[in-house]
Enzyme design. Sequence first.
Site, mmCIF file in Angstrom:
data_model
loop_
_atom_site.group_PDB
_atom_site.id
_atom_site.type_symbol
_atom_site.label_atom_id
_atom_site.label_comp_id
_atom_site.label_asym_id
_atom_site.label_seq_id
_atom_site.Cartn_x
_atom_site.Cartn_y
_atom_site.Cartn_z
ATOM 1 N N PRO A 15 32.167 39.880 -7.232
ATOM 2 C CA PRO A 15 32.223 39.715 -8.678
ATOM 3 C C PRO A 15 30.914 40.047 -9.387
ATOM 4 C CG PRO A 15 32.243 37.574 -7.590
ATOM 5 C CD PRO A 15 32.379 38.609 -6.525
ATOM 6 N N ASN A 16 31.068 40.638 -10.541
ATOM 7 C CA ASN A 16 30.005 40.995 -11.479
ATOM 8 C C ASN A 16 29.157 42.185 -11.041
ATOM 9 O OD1 ASN A 16 30.587 38.909 -13.415
ATOM 10 N ND2 ASN A 16 29.773 37.487 -11.905
ATOM 11 N N ARG A 23 23.227 44.428 -16.008
ATOM 12 C CA ARG A 23 23.177 42.979 -15.776
ATOM 13 C C ARG A 23 21.827 42.586 -15.179
ATOM 14 N NH1 ARG A 23 25.688 39.749 -10.791
ATOM 15 N NH2 ARG A 23 25.160 37.660 -11.479
ATOM 16 N N TYR A 28 18.488 42.481 -10.509
ATOM 17 C CA TYR A 28 19.400 43.357 -9.765
ATOM 18 C C TYR A 28 19.055 44.840 -9.865
ATOM 19 C CZ TYR A 28 22.092 39.077 -9.635
ATOM 20 O OH TYR A 28 22.481 37.784 -9.437
ATOM 21 N N ASN A 80 28.921 42.814 -0.040
ATOM 22 C CA ASN A 80 28.088 42.000 -0.902
ATOM 23 C C ASN A 80 29.050 41.033 -1.588
ATOM 24 O OD1 ASN A 80 26.587 40.812 -2.912
ATOM 25 N ND2 ASN A 80 25.487 42.670 -3.469
ATOM 26 N N ALA A 83 28.672 36.228 -5.992
ATOM 27 C CA ALA A 83 28.797 34.778 -6.218
ATOM 28 C C ALA A 83 29.736 34.106 -5.222
ATOM 29 C CB ALA A 83 29.282 34.514 -7.640
ATOM 30 N N GLU A 104 26.332 41.490 5.802
ATOM 31 C CA GLU A 104 26.260 40.876 4.473
ATOM 32 C C GLU A 104 25.030 41.439 3.762
ATOM 33 O OE1 GLU A 104 25.513 36.383 2.664
ATOM 34 O OE2 GLU A 104 26.082 36.623 4.761
ATOM 35 N N HIS A 106 22.748 41.612 0.031
ATOM 36 C CA HIS A 106 22.447 41.090 -1.303
ATOM 37 C C HIS A 106 21.316 41.919 -1.892
ATOM 38 C CE1 HIS A 106 25.011 37.641 -0.699
ATOM 39 N NE2 HIS A 106 24.494 37.550 0.508
ATOM 40 N N ARG A 113 15.339 32.596 -5.007
ATOM 41 C CA ARG A 113 16.033 32.260 -6.248
ATOM 42 C C ARG A 113 16.471 30.806 -6.229
ATOM 43 N NH1 ARG A 113 20.293 36.530 -7.700
ATOM 44 N NH2 ARG A 113 20.111 35.403 -9.660
#
Length: 156
Positions: A15-16, A23, A28, A80, A83, A104, A106, A113
């Site tokens: 998502p996103n 964004r 990012y 990825n 969220a 995985e 990111h 963070r």
Amino acid sequence: MEENSASDILLIHGPNLNLLGTREPGIYGDESLEKINTRAIKQVEAAGRFLDILQSNHEGELVDRVQRAGTDGTRYIVVNPAAFTHTSVALRDAFSAVNLPFIEVHLSNVHARETFRRDSFFSDLAQAVICGLGPTGYEIALDAALKHLALDPNKT
């Protein structure tokens, strides 16, 4: 690529990530998802392999695609989860059920963070976790996937 075509590698964006480039570029980066995907396709096709890509903001759609990967000839997944990394037991269970190797990825360093971002529902199942390298993380993950497939005796 066509969703129904046989793929060696499945690249999943959660998502996103469709908002990449606009964004929170300080976190990012300013590269769009389209550019990341275009580079990924070229990288995988240059190795003589096939790539399928899915981005979705919907958990069920991602679960369905991972489940389908277990029977459609997909041999490796780069994901990825965004969220869903911290919230989706359903997506984790899908990865566990299909038992395909995956990495995985990111874009940001999740460990630098918010505290909640440090916990992943996927990392213990993944062959590797790459974080904090921006779009280069995808390239490294795809390179590792391609090397894995080249060494796999079931190579088609």
